[in-house]
Structure formats: structure tokens, C-alpha cells
Design a protein around this motif. Structure first.
Motif, PDB file in Angstrom:
ATOM      1  N   GLY A  90       7.748 -15.587  -8.714  1.00  0.00           N
ATOM      2  CA  GLY A  90       7.612 -15.589 -10.175  1.00  0.00           C
ATOM      3  C   GLY A  90       7.721 -14.208 -10.771  1.00  0.00           C
ATOM      4  O   GLY A  90       7.415 -13.202 -10.121  1.00  0.00           O
ATOM      5  N   VAL A  91       8.130 -14.148 -12.041  1.00  0.00           N
ATOM      6  CA  VAL A  91       8.402 -12.866 -12.686  1.00  0.00           C
ATOM      7  C   VAL A  91       7.136 -12.046 -12.916  1.00  0.00           C
ATOM      8  O   VAL A  91       7.168 -10.817 -12.894  1.00  0.00           O
ATOM      9  CB  VAL A  91       9.163 -13.074 -14.023  1.00  0.00           C
ATOM     10  CG1 VAL A  91       8.264 -13.697 -15.095  1.00  0.00           C
ATOM     11  CG2 VAL A  91       9.740 -11.757 -14.517  1.00  0.00           C
ATOM     12  N   LYS A  92       6.001 -12.693 -13.139  1.00  0.00           N
ATOM     13  CA  LYS A  92       4.771 -11.938 -13.396  1.00  0.00           C
ATOM     14  C   LYS A  92       4.390 -11.111 -12.172  1.00  0.00           C
ATOM     15  O   LYS A  92       4.108  -9.910 -12.268  1.00  0.00           O
ATOM     16  CB  LYS A  92       3.629 -12.888 -13.770  1.00  0.00           C
ATOM     17  CG  LYS A  92       2.370 -12.162 -14.218  1.00  0.00           C
ATOM     18  CD  LYS A  92       1.321 -13.136 -14.743  1.00  0.00           C
ATOM     19  CE  LYS A  92       0.092 -12.387 -15.259  1.00  0.00           C
ATOM     20  NZ  LYS A  92      -0.933 -13.328 -15.789  1.00  0.00           N
ATOM     21  N   THR A  93       4.404 -11.749 -11.003  1.00  0.00           N
ATOM     22  CA  THR A  93       4.103 -11.029  -9.757  1.00  0.00           C
ATOM     23  C   THR A  93       5.150  -9.960  -9.491  1.00  0.00           C
ATOM     24  O   THR A  93       4.830  -8.823  -9.137  1.00  0.00           O
ATOM     25  CB  THR A  93       4.074 -12.017  -8.572  1.00  0.00           C
ATOM     26  OG1 THR A  93       3.088 -13.016  -8.824  1.00  0.00           O
ATOM     27  CG2 THR A  93       3.752 -11.300  -7.272  1.00  0.00           C
ATOM     28  N   ALA A  94       6.425 -10.330  -9.686  1.00  0.00           N
ATOM     29  CA  ALA A  94       7.515  -9.387  -9.439  1.00  0.00           C
ATOM     30  C   ALA A  94       7.415  -8.178 -10.352  1.00  0.00           C
ATOM     31  O   ALA A  94       7.647  -7.040  -9.935  1.00  0.00           O
ATOM     32  CB  ALA A  94       8.859 -10.095  -9.644  1.00  0.00           C
ATOM     33  N   ALA A  95       7.063  -8.403 -11.631  1.00  0.00           N
ATOM     34  CA  ALA A  95       6.974  -7.303 -12.596  1.00  0.00           C
ATOM     35  C   ALA A  95       5.825  -6.354 -12.264  1.00  0.00           C
ATOM     36  O   ALA A  95       5.944  -5.131 -12.424  1.00  0.00           O
ATOM     37  CB  ALA A  95       6.802  -7.859 -14.006  1.00  0.00           C
ATOM     38  N   ILE A  96       4.696  -6.902 -11.806  1.00  0.00           N
ATOM     39  CA  ILE A  96       3.551  -6.059 -11.432  1.00  0.00           C
ATOM     40  C   ILE A  96       3.929  -5.149 -10.260  1.00  0.00           C
ATOM     41  O   ILE A  96       3.674  -3.942 -10.274  1.00  0.00           O
ATOM     42  CB  ILE A  96       2.321  -6.935 -11.070  1.00  0.00           C
ATOM     43  CG1 ILE A  96       1.790  -7.627 -12.331  1.00  0.00           C
ATOM     44  CG2 ILE A  96       1.231  -6.081 -10.426  1.00  0.00           C
ATOM     45  CD1 ILE A  96       0.727  -8.674 -12.044  1.00  0.00           C
TER      46      ILE A  96
END
Length: 444
Positions: free
Chosen positions: A139-145
Motif C-alpha cells: 500500500g502507498v501509505k506504508t511505501a510513502a513512510i
């Protein structure tokens, strides 16, 4: 499965994604130019490319703000020039991003091998690639962090490098006897490697759809990112070329650690630290560019340029199929282990993408004058960008004829695919309509 992306990104996270996609270019690749050209000639190449990317990114922010779509340039070109223009832009983006990842993965393998010599380069590259494919599927949230953290560490590493080397700069190594080696031909050869300082910066547009407030967040993220990259590129070049002889610099796979070795002696603490931190820079770009090409492929599938299964979203809101399949192709190119050639291929894709994006901006100004544009630039910026992009195309083509011929062949195959697939989809749609009409007649 849904085909809508989640809106979770802040301007700071968008900045981190853009800088992260590019920052590996500070740690490797650019220095290969000095095998063809002297430092002053490379400064000319860097100046042209920096002016181009600055004009381009300010202009590109207008498009990404007005049309915040994961397709990025593909969506802009579709609205400006129709479906074929959209396909051409999308394919160019895929060429740029998909060929950048093998080069970065190979360098990650080289850095790991430098730190742990018993680990072979190519297996290390493939494992690293695979790990970040899995992370992107989360997911993008985990990837962005993760992208934010590794990007900040990579920037801190460049600051440490600058602090450790700045007082040891010898200006005669930059403007001395061999400063103009290679002449104009050398400058032409150096252009793809100067592009490597900024390559993939436009990938942030593919994350615009996932921003919480695209109309405000995108301009902030884009402008801060390009300013950050310009500063980092100039500092990295000066602090490295002012320490190492240009011919030595042009032949190394680890320019920053080697520069520190030249100052403090082999095996020094700064050099070992830079080797370790360099991995963060490479990882940031690998991770960010996987995000970039997966969103591009997802968006092209959603727009029916590519098979529909590529736009499926998993429970985490991630386009898992669009991440995994192209990544397998990228891993195959890792096995070629030819970084310089891969950089040229990626650069050609970038140049084509930039041209069609700026043409789309100018067409949309006339075609859709009432389109809401929360951020708008002067006409001069996209025009400057187009003129300089033409210069980049000529120089890259002139100095890499055989490689560019391969890329042109790939584009021709892609165009044939486009027309065949479009014909198939149109035929399929007509058959579906006939079937529905037959069912309605039977019901009556």
C-alpha cells in the motif's frame, strides 16, 4: 477488486517521493560522463540539463495540479492529442522508469558487494529488487513512510559528504589542464549522465491522484523537490570532482566513497559510512521508481491501453499486478549488468516523455482554456523546456546511435501493439453490444 487509489499523501511525502526517485543519481552514474569529457565540459552539460529540468518541473506542476491522475503524462496527452498521444506518453514513461530500476538495482548490488565482498553483485541486486516489490504491494501509505525515511537519510549522507570534503576541494582539478577534454563531442556524450542527476523527477505526477489535496499539495511538493535536487546535484559534483582526478572519477562505481578515500586514506570511517548511507540513496530511488511505473501501468490499464487485469487493486489499495509483472521484466534486465547502456535507454524515454508533456500543456491552454488551473506558469517556461529537450534529443541520439536504434525499434513494436490492441478492443466492444441487444430482443 477496486481500481481507485487511496488519497493519503501530504506535500512533504510527495516531496520525499520525488527526491527519493532521483537521489540515487547523486551517488552513482553521473560520474561516467567524465570518461568522455573534462569537468568544464560536464559543467556545460549539467547547466543545460539543470535549466531544462527547472523549466520543465515548474511547467509540469501546472499539469499535475489541473489534472491529478495516476496516469500523469499519459492522461495529459490523451486530453490534448487523443488516445494515441496518451499511449505514446505512457509508453515513454514506462521506458524511462522501467529501465532506470535495473541500473539502480545493479548499483545496490555493487554497494552491498563493496561492504560485504563475499556477496555477489547480481544476486544482491535481484534480492533488493524483490524486497521492494513486496514492500510496494503493502500500500502507498506504508511505501510513502519508508520512502520518506530513506530519502531523509540519503540527504543527510550527502550533507555529511559535503562537510567532509568541502575544505579539501582543489579547483585546479575542475578548471585545470584537462578541463576541456573531449570538446563538444564530449559534452554530447555527457548529456545522458547529466540527465541522471534529475531523471524520474516527473514521477511525482503519478502520485498526484493519491495526494489529500492535489490542487495545493502538488505545486508545493514539485517546486520544493526540484530546488532540493538542483542544490544536491551542484554540491555533489563540486565536492567530488574537486577531489578526484576526472579520469579516475569517470571509471569508478562508487564516486563518493572513493573521493573520501582520496582525502582520508583507504578504509577510513567517512568512506565506510558513505558506502552504507549510499545504499539508502539507491534504495530510495529503487523504491520510488517502482511506485512510479506501477502507477503508470495501472492508469494505462484503467484507460484501456493495456489489459484490464493490470488495474486491479489489492486490499491495501495497491496496484499489485502492475507492480509485480513489470518488475519481473526489470529483473531480467538486471541480468544484463550493463549500467551505462541502461541509463541511455532510460534517458531517451525521459526525453520523449518531456517533449509530449510540454506539447500537451500548450495544446490544453488553447483546447481547454476554462480548465481550472490553481497553479499556472508563463508560456516561456514550457517553450524553453521544449527547445532544450530538442537539444537533449539531438545530443543523446548523436552520441548513442546503436542504443537509440534499439529504443526506436521498441517504440515501433509498441505502436504496432497499440493499433492491434485498439482494433481488438473495438471489435470486442461491438460484440458485447450485439450480445446485449440480442438478449434484450429475446426478453421482449
Amino acid at each position: 477488486m477496486s481500481n481507485k487509489l487511496k488519497k493519503t499523501l501530504s506535500p512533504f511525502q510527495l516531496w520525499a517521493i520525488i527526491v527519493g526517485m532521483v537521489i540515487s543519481g547523486m551517488y552513482f552514474g553521473w560520474n561516467n560522463a567524465l570518461a568522455f569529457v573534462g569537468p568544464v565540459g560536464f559543467i556545460v552539460a549539467i547547466a543545460v540539463v539543470t535549466l531544462f529540468y527547472t523549466a520543465f518541473m515548474f511547467s509540469y506542476a501546472e499539469l499535475a495540479t489541473a489534472i491529478p491522475d495516476a496516469g500523469g503524462s499519459s492522461e495529459y496527452a490523451t486530453r490534448a492529442m487523443g488516445r494515441f498521444g496518451g499511449f505514446f506518453a505512457g509508453f515513454s514513461s514506462i521506458v524511462e522508469f522501467l529501465f532506470a530500476t535495473p541500473a539502480i538495482a545493479i548499483s545496490i548490488g555493487a554497494y552491498i558487494h563493496f561492504i560485504v565482498p563475499v556477496v555477489p553483485i547480481i544476486p544482491a541486486a535481484l534480492v533488493a529488487y524483490g524486497i521492494f516489490v513486496i514492500i510496494n504491494c503493502g500500500g502507498v501509505k506504508t511505501a510513502a513512510i519508508i520512502e520518506t525515511v530513506v530519502t531523509i537519510v540519503a540527504i543527510v549522507g550527502l550533507v555529511i559528504f559535503a562537510g567532509a570534503s568541502f575544505t579539501h576541494i582543489d579547483t585546479t582539478k575542475i578548471i585545470g589542464q584537462n578541463a576541456f577534454r573531449g570538446g563538444f563531442k564530449g559534452i554530447f556524450n555527457a548529456i545522458p549522465f547529466a540527465i541522471w542527476f534529475y531523471l524520474a523527477a516527473e514521477g511525482g505526477a503519478m502520485s498526484a491522484e493519491e495526494c489529500k489535496n492535489p490542487k495545493k499539495d502538488v505545486p508545493k511538493g514539485f517546486i520544493l523537490a526540484i530546488l532540493t535536487l538542483v542544490i544536491l546535484a551542484l554540491v555533489t559534483f563540486v565536492c567530488t570532482s574537486g577531489v578526484l582526478d576526472s579520469k579516475v572519477l569517470g571509471s569508478t562505481d562508487s564516486p563518493l566513497p572513493d573521493a573520501l578515500d582520496a582525502i582520508y586514506g583507504k578504509g577510513n570511517v567517512f568512506s565506510k559510512l558513505m558506502s552504507f548511507v549510499g545504499l539508502f540513496g539507491l534504495v530510495a530511488s529503487l523504491h520510488g521508481i517502482i511506485m512510479g511505473y506501477s502507477r503508470q501501468i495501472f492508469a494505462m490499464s484503467r484507460s484501456r491501453y493495456l489489459p484490464e487485469f493490470l488495474s486491479r487493486i489489492n486490499k491495501k489499495g495497491s496496484p499489485m499486478v502492475a507492480i509485480i509483472i513489470p518488475s519481473i521484466i526489470g529483473m531480467l534486465f538486471v541480468l544484463l549488468n550493463s549500467t551505462a547502456v541502461i541509463i541511455v535507454i532510460s534517458s531517451f524515454g525521459a526525453i520523449a516523455l518531456h517533449a509530449i508533456s510540454m506539447i500537451s500543456l500548450l495544446i490544453l491552454r488553447r483546447k481547454e482554456p476554462n480548465l481550472e488551473r490553481p497553479y499556472k506558469v508563463s508560456y516561456s517556461l514550457p517553450v524553453i523546456s521544449l527547445v532544450l529537450d530538442a537539444v537533449l534529443l539531438i545530443t543523446v541520439g548523436y552520441s548513442n546511435i546503436s542504443t537509440v536504434a534499439f529504443v526506436v525499434g521498441a517504440y515501433l513494436i509498441a505502436i504496432v501493439y497499440y493499433f492491434l490492441y485498439s482494433k481488438f478492443k473495438n471489435s470486442s466492444s461491438k460484440n458485447d453490444e450485439v450480445t446485449k441487444m440480442d438478449e434484450q430482443d429475446k426478453a421482449i
